[in-house]
Design an enzyme around this catalytic site. Structure first.
Site, PDB file in Angstrom:
ATOM      1  N   CYS A   2       1.005  -1.085  -0.021  1.00 47.57           N
ATOM      2  CA  CYS A   2       0.092   0.123  -0.142  1.00 47.57           C
ATOM      3  C   CYS A   2       0.878   0.728  -0.028  1.00 47.57           C
ATOM      4  O   CYS A   2       2.197   0.983   0.765  1.00 47.57           O
ATOM      5  CB  CYS A   2      -1.295   0.227   1.300  1.00 47.57           C
ATOM      6  SG  CYS A   2      -2.376  -1.070   1.829  1.00 47.57           S
ATOM      7  N   ARG A  27       3.893  -0.231  -5.020  1.00 43.88           N
ATOM      8  CA  ARG A  27       4.089  -0.871  -3.078  1.00 43.88           C
ATOM      9  C   ARG A  27       2.675  -1.675  -3.323  1.00 43.88           C
ATOM     10  O   ARG A  27       1.703  -2.632  -2.349  1.00 43.88           O
ATOM     11  CB  ARG A  27       3.747   0.366  -1.978  1.00 43.88           C
ATOM     12  CG  ARG A  27       4.914   1.101  -1.969  1.00 43.88           C
ATOM     13  CD  ARG A  27       4.834   2.305  -1.452  1.00 43.88           C
ATOM     14  NE  ARG A  27       4.434   1.822   0.279  1.00 43.88           N
ATOM     15  CZ  ARG A  27       5.201   1.046   1.168  1.00 43.88           C
ATOM     16  NH1 ARG A  27       7.113   2.079   0.682  1.00 43.88           N
ATOM     17  NH2 ARG A  27       5.252   1.015   1.937  1.00 43.88           N
ATOM     18  N   TRP A  74      -2.348  -2.975  -1.669  1.00 43.56           N
ATOM     19  CA  TRP A  74      -2.144  -4.603  -2.019  1.00 43.56           C
ATOM     20  C   TRP A  74      -3.125  -5.124  -0.527  1.00 43.56           C
ATOM     21  O   TRP A  74      -3.092  -5.083   0.734  1.00 43.56           O
ATOM     22  CB  TRP A  74      -0.754  -4.546  -1.116  1.00 43.56           C
ATOM     23  CG  TRP A  74      -0.598  -5.978  -1.724  1.00 43.56           C
ATOM     24  CD1 TRP A  74       0.213  -6.525  -3.078  1.00 43.56           C
ATOM     25  CD2 TRP A  74      -0.178  -6.455  -1.258  1.00 43.56           C
ATOM     26  NE1 TRP A  74       1.432  -7.505  -3.024  1.00 43.56           N
ATOM     27  CE2 TRP A  74       0.428  -7.939  -1.630  1.00 43.56           C
ATOM     28  CE3 TRP A  74      -0.653  -6.635   0.142  1.00 43.56           C
ATOM     29  CZ2 TRP A  74       0.562  -9.573  -0.877  1.00 43.56           C
ATOM     30  CZ3 TRP A  74      -0.283  -8.594   0.732  1.00 43.56           C
ATOM     31  CH2 TRP A  74       0.052  -9.603   0.243  1.00 43.56           C
ATOM     32  N   ASN A 100      -1.938   2.209   5.600  1.00 45.07           N
ATOM     33  CA  ASN A 100      -0.635   1.207   5.768  1.00 45.07           C
ATOM     34  C   ASN A 100      -0.343   0.364   6.542  1.00 45.07           C
ATOM     35  O   ASN A 100       0.074   1.028   7.750  1.00 45.07           O
ATOM     36  CB  ASN A 100       0.454   1.973   3.828  1.00 45.07           C
ATOM     37  CG  ASN A 100       1.685   1.540   4.266  1.00 45.07           C
ATOM     38  OD1 ASN A 100       2.343   1.203   4.277  1.00 45.07           O
ATOM     39  ND2 ASN A 100       0.996  -0.451   4.214  1.00 45.07           N
ATOM     40  N   GLY A 101      -0.775  -0.713   6.253  1.00 45.18           N
ATOM     41  CA  GLY A 101      -0.591  -1.704   7.327  1.00 45.18           C
ATOM     42  C   GLY A 101      -1.933  -2.851   7.903  1.00 45.18           C
ATOM     43  O   GLY A 101      -2.276  -2.587   7.167  1.00 45.18           O
ATOM     44  N   GLU A 486      18.125 -17.198  -7.912  1.00 41.43           N
ATOM     45  CA  GLU A 486      17.882 -16.388  -7.696  1.00 41.43           C
ATOM     46  C   GLU A 486      17.059 -15.949  -9.346  1.00 41.43           C
ATOM     47  O   GLU A 486      15.879 -15.266  -9.711  1.00 41.43           O
ATOM     48  CB  GLU A 486      18.422 -14.861  -7.743  1.00 41.43           C
ATOM     49  CG  GLU A 486      17.888 -13.573  -8.705  1.00 41.43           C
ATOM     50  CD  GLU A 486      17.441 -13.174  -8.075  1.00 41.43           C
ATOM     51  OE1 GLU A 486      16.707 -13.438  -6.877  1.00 41.43           O
ATOM     52  OE2 GLU A 486      16.689 -12.008  -8.039  1.00 41.43           O
ATOM     53  N   LYS A 490      13.092 -14.767 -10.447  1.00 44.42           N
ATOM     54  CA  LYS A 490      13.155 -14.079 -11.249  1.00 44.42           C
ATOM     55  C   LYS A 490      11.650 -14.805 -12.158  1.00 44.42           C
ATOM     56  O   LYS A 490      10.848 -13.859 -12.228  1.00 44.42           O
ATOM     57  CB  LYS A 490      14.403 -13.405 -12.020  1.00 44.42           C
ATOM     58  CG  LYS A 490      15.129 -12.497 -11.291  1.00 44.42           C
ATOM     59  CD  LYS A 490      14.627 -11.085 -10.838  1.00 44.42           C
ATOM     60  CE  LYS A 490      14.092 -11.286 -10.100  1.00 44.42           C
ATOM     61  NZ  LYS A 490      14.740 -11.196  -7.836  1.00 44.42           N
ATOM     62  N   GLU A 493       8.372 -14.421 -10.654  1.00 41.81           N
ATOM     63  CA  GLU A 493       7.928 -13.447 -10.863  1.00 41.81           C
ATOM     64  C   GLU A 493       6.747 -12.734 -11.514  1.00 41.81           C
ATOM     65  O   GLU A 493       6.080 -12.727 -11.788  1.00 41.81           O
ATOM     66  CB  GLU A 493       8.706 -12.345  -9.613  1.00 41.81           C
ATOM     67  CG  GLU A 493       9.394 -12.794  -8.423  1.00 41.81           C
ATOM     68  CD  GLU A 493      10.387 -12.006  -8.138  1.00 41.81           C
ATOM     69  OE1 GLU A 493      10.136 -11.289  -6.840  1.00 41.81           O
ATOM     70  OE2 GLU A 493      11.462 -11.623  -8.567  1.00 41.81           O
ATOM     71  N   HIS A 509      18.624 -35.836  -6.388  1.00 43.69           N
ATOM     72  CA  HIS A 509      17.873 -36.274  -4.897  1.00 43.69           C
ATOM     73  C   HIS A 509      15.964 -36.143  -5.596  1.00 43.69           C
ATOM     74  O   HIS A 509      15.709 -35.422  -4.417  1.00 43.69           O
ATOM     75  CB  HIS A 509      18.470 -36.261  -4.514  1.00 43.69           C
ATOM     76  CG  HIS A 509      19.380 -36.525  -3.145  1.00 43.69           C
ATOM     77  ND1 HIS A 509      19.790 -38.006  -3.379  1.00 43.69           N
ATOM     78  CD2 HIS A 509      20.431 -35.946  -3.727  1.00 43.69           C
ATOM     79  CE1 HIS A 509      21.154 -38.470  -3.740  1.00 43.69           C
ATOM     80  NE2 HIS A 509      22.087 -36.973  -3.276  1.00 43.69           N
ATOM     81  N   LYS A 608       6.666  -4.738  -3.752  1.00 41.35           N
ATOM     82  CA  LYS A 608       7.808  -4.550  -3.889  1.00 41.35           C
ATOM     83  C   LYS A 608       8.154  -4.347  -2.297  1.00 41.35           C
ATOM     84  O   LYS A 608       9.382  -4.590  -2.068  1.00 41.35           O
ATOM     85  CB  LYS A 608       8.561  -3.282  -4.242  1.00 41.35           C
ATOM     86  CG  LYS A 608       9.619  -3.368  -4.481  1.00 41.35           C
ATOM     87  CD  LYS A 608      10.567  -2.517  -5.632  1.00 41.35           C
ATOM     88  CE  LYS A 608      12.553  -3.018  -6.178  1.00 41.35           C
ATOM     89  NZ  LYS A 608      12.490  -4.375  -6.173  1.00 41.35           N
TER      90      LYS A 608
HETATM   91  C1  G6P Z   1       9.518  -9.004  -2.124  1.00 40.45           C
HETATM   92  C2  G6P Z   1       9.725  -8.056  -3.210  1.00 40.45           C
HETATM   93  C3  G6P Z   1      11.343  -8.318  -3.439  1.00 40.45           C
HETATM   94  C4  G6P Z   1      12.081  -8.742  -2.626  1.00 40.45           C
HETATM   95  C5  G6P Z   1      11.701  -9.236  -0.926  1.00 40.45           C
HETATM   96  C6  G6P Z   1      12.369  -8.630  -0.031  1.00 40.45           C
HETATM   97  O1  G6P Z   1       8.821  -9.916  -2.265  1.00 40.45           O
HETATM   98  O2  G6P Z   1       8.980  -8.248  -4.600  1.00 40.45           O
HETATM   99  O3  G6P Z   1      11.489  -8.402  -4.332  1.00 40.45           O
HETATM  100  O4  G6P Z   1      13.542  -9.408  -3.073  1.00 40.45           O
HETATM  101  O5  G6P Z   1      10.181  -8.357  -0.971  1.00 40.45           O
HETATM  102  O6  G6P Z   1      11.986  -6.855   0.196  1.00 40.45           O
HETATM  103  P1  G6P Z   1      13.369  -6.713   0.635  1.00 40.45           P
HETATM  104  O7  G6P Z   1      13.087  -4.891   0.231  1.00 40.45           O
HETATM  105  O8  G6P Z   1      13.472  -6.981   2.445  1.00 40.45           O
HETATM  106  O9  G6P Z   1      14.767  -6.335  -0.317  1.00 40.45           O
END
Ligand code: G6P
Length: 613
Positions: A2, A27, A74, A100-101, A486, A490, A493, A509, A608
């Site tokens: 949010c 956000r 969100w 937000n929260g 990673e 990616k 996501e 395994h 994010k």
């Molecule tokens: C969310 C974002 C990711 C990020 C993660 C941790 O899931 O979409 O891209 O890696 O949060 O966020 P931070 O800001 O703590 O790195």
């Protein structure tokens, strides 16, 4: 999660609020809404969907007003729809609030208010707070700021809120606990936002509210900040260093692509002034005072989430290998609830791009209470995690807007490398010659990353071949195992293709059972101590007819004969291989997602900055 924006002053609020919402859309983008106050009228427009939907919705409606609040959501409580969209109202409709929260005790407050005939339109926790504030204002005959203050003493949970009221057209009230809130101070005008990006175009002077503080911002340019226990605090006005250019796409079709391409610069910015090749030294000023603590540390515990957690895994290899300190890497969300054993001579490194991730913040609080030393690696200056840690280093990657993290990851690894090198030298676990060699190699990394970026077309062609795959497997070993994780993250996501990252040898395994001709297997097989072993793993995949895409070091011939496709990357020291080998995987995910028609910058269901646990 949010994004919230508020404005009071002499300008039209709407354009400022909408621009601010676009900046904060990373956000959350389930719904958007705005409330504007004009001569005792409160016009509210809100709808499901992105900010652009809201703009269409308000077309030809009255958007006048020099006071306003706006929100991009969100969803946590209640599905994403028009009714659950913010702003929310009090019973009379006089008070509007954005939040937000999460208000954790909202159900018990709601029950009590319902017993007194309050009617609720939405399923949100936020509406409960709006009713509660009004209830206190009327029944205790207090001013709006006082009603907000009393209400906040009754709620449990996290909040960043902005409140406006028809009866108070000359002030807005902002408060925070757990979720971030920045106040921009202009000439007889105030801006409030979840981060500084909506503010930077108007003023450089900001105040970051602390937890349990609330601010009353008045149209005449005066303001007061108090704690919710009613103690007046002296605001610390800081100057923003952000530039506007960093917030635009700069000719790229997506923020994610722009951020991938920024990496030669962002990596260099992260080590600029800290790495001195000629003087053979590394100095992260932020941790200088804590060098001894590191040297004497019994253990390092790295806490993080998502991509930052993957960077933490690379940190584990670096610190154990170079500085010979045992490292544990923890998901912050698991660590905080596990009753972990933490000693006073443990060093906790919290890694976070946003600096706002609720679980990481909670893990820090827990570790702090046990007396451990807390070091932060954050990208967002002034963020909650940066403030909660005792010391640390900023990554200087610049604002990262694409929801899927790219340049923050390579910047985090850059900082972890510098940290491990600095501590290794202080501890005497690394020879001078190896130390110097690694400094030179790190200095050369931006140029090598640039060379990988030049392979963009080749990677795009590969994406075309694999864009319709239903599953992907990513394999890596040693330093490149976290890169496999990673790479898979990616792809998941942003393209919604199922992908798994695995240690190459562990494949036999379990995941090997999945391999057939339809299974693309991305193997990071760059030169390093486990190269031969990875080649054997490639043989195992090949024997099952897996479709192998290998990332190899330039000039490799062995893997070329085994893999279906190869992507060459420049040679580098093993310690730095994650930074180089992740670049083609970022580009591959990006192109696949674009070809599948996905919204790469704002993937579905994600946000994010995850400020809820
Ligand atoms: C969310 C974002 C990711 C990020 C993660 C941790 O899931 O979409 O891209 O890696 O949060 O966020 P931070 O800001 O703590 O790195």
């Amino acid at each position: 999660m949010c994004g919230i924006v508020g404005y009071i002053g002499e300008r039209d609020a709407y354009p400022i609020l909408i621009k601010g919402l676009h900046r904060l859309e990373y956000r959350g983008y389930d719904s958007a809404g705005v409330a504007l106050l004009t001569d005792h009228h409160l016009n509210v427009y809100k709808c499901k969907g992105k900010v652009s939907k809201l703009e269409e919705f308000v077309h030809q409606k009255d958007i006048s007003g020099t006071v306003g609040i706006a929100h991009t959501r969100w969803a946590t409580h209640g599905e994403p729809n028009d009714i659950n969209a913010h702003p929310h109202f009090s019973e009379s409709g006089n008070i509007a609030i954005i939040h937000n929260g999460i208000i954790e005790n909202y159900l018990s407050i709601k029950k009590e208010l319902k017993n007194r005939n309050y009617k609720f339109k939405s399923e949100t926790d936020t509406e409960v707070l709006a009713h509660l504030i009004e209830d206190i204002k009327i029944n205790e005959s207090v001013s709006l700021p006082e009603a907000v203050r009393i209400a906040l003493n009754q709620v449990i949970g996290a909040y960043a809120i902005v409140v406006i009221s028809k009866d108070n057209p000359n002030e807005i009230i902002a408060a925070k606990k757990g979720s971030p809130l920045v106040i921009g101070i202009g000439e007889k005008e105030f801006f409030v936002a979840s981060d500084a990006t909506p503010i930077v175009g108007y003023t450089k002077n900001v105040v970051y509210l602390a937890d349990e503080e609330f601010a009353v911002l008045r149209r005449d340019g005066t303001f007061t900040i108090k704690t919710i226990k009613n103690q007046t605090t002296t605001p610390y006005i800081e100057e923003l260093e952000m530039n506007l250019e960093a917030l635009e796409k700069g000719g790229f079709p997506h923020f994610m692509l722009k951020e991938i391409y920024e990496q030669p610069r962002s990596i260099r910015d992260s080590f600029r002034g800290r790495l001195d090749v000629n003087g053979a030294s590394v100095r992260l000023g932020g941790i200088a005072e804590y060098e001894k603590t590191f040297v004497n540390a019994q253990r390092i515990i790295i806490v993080a989430c998502g991509t930052s957690w993957h960077a933490g895994l690379v940190g584990e290899y670096l610190f154990e290998d170079l500085a010979r300190i045992p490292v544990e890497v923890e998901y912050a969300s698991e660590f905080r609830y596990r009753n972990p054993v933490i000693h006073e001579n443990d060093v906790i490194i919290a890694i976070s791009q946003s600096g706002e991730t609720a679980d990481t913040l909670a893990a820090i609080t827990l570790a702090k209470s046990k007396g451990a030393t807390i070091i932060g690696i954050c990208n967002v200056v002034g963020s909650s995690i940066a403030r909660a840690t005792q010391a640390g280093s900023y990554t200087h990657a610049g604002p990262e807007i694409g929801v899927a993290s790219t340049k923050a990851f390579t910047a985090q690894i850059t900082i972890l490398t510098l940290m491990a090198l600095q501590i290794a030298r202080a501890k005497g676990t690394l020879s001078k010659s190896k130390f110097h060699e690694l400094l030179q190699e790190l200095d050369a990394i931006p140029e090598k990353v640039q060379r990988v970026l030049e392979k963009n077309r080749e990677i795009e062609a590969l994406a075309e071949i694999f864009k319709d795959a239903r599953n992907f497997l990513y394999l890596g070993r040693g330093y490149t195992f976290p890169v496999a994780l990673e790479g898979a993250l990616k792809l998941k996501e942003i393209s919604y293709i199922h992908a798994e990252g695995y240690p190459a040898a562990e494949m036999k395994h379990g995941p090997i059972a999945l391999i057939d001709k339809d299974m693309p297997v991305v193997v990071i097989a760059t030169q390093g101590p486990s190269y031969e072993k990875v080649v054997s793993n490639i043989q195992e995949v090949r024997a099952r007819k897996g479709n192998i895409i290998a990332v190899v070091t330039e000039g490799d011939t062995t893997v070329k004969d085994l893999a279906n496709y190869v992507l060459e990357v420049p040679e580098t020291d093993e310690h730095l291989s994650p930074i180089i080998s992740v670049i083609p995987l970022q580009l591959l995910s990006y192109h696949i997602a674009v070809m599948r028609g996905c919204n790469v910058d704002q993937p579905r269901n994600l946000a994010k900055s995850v400020t809820v646990e």
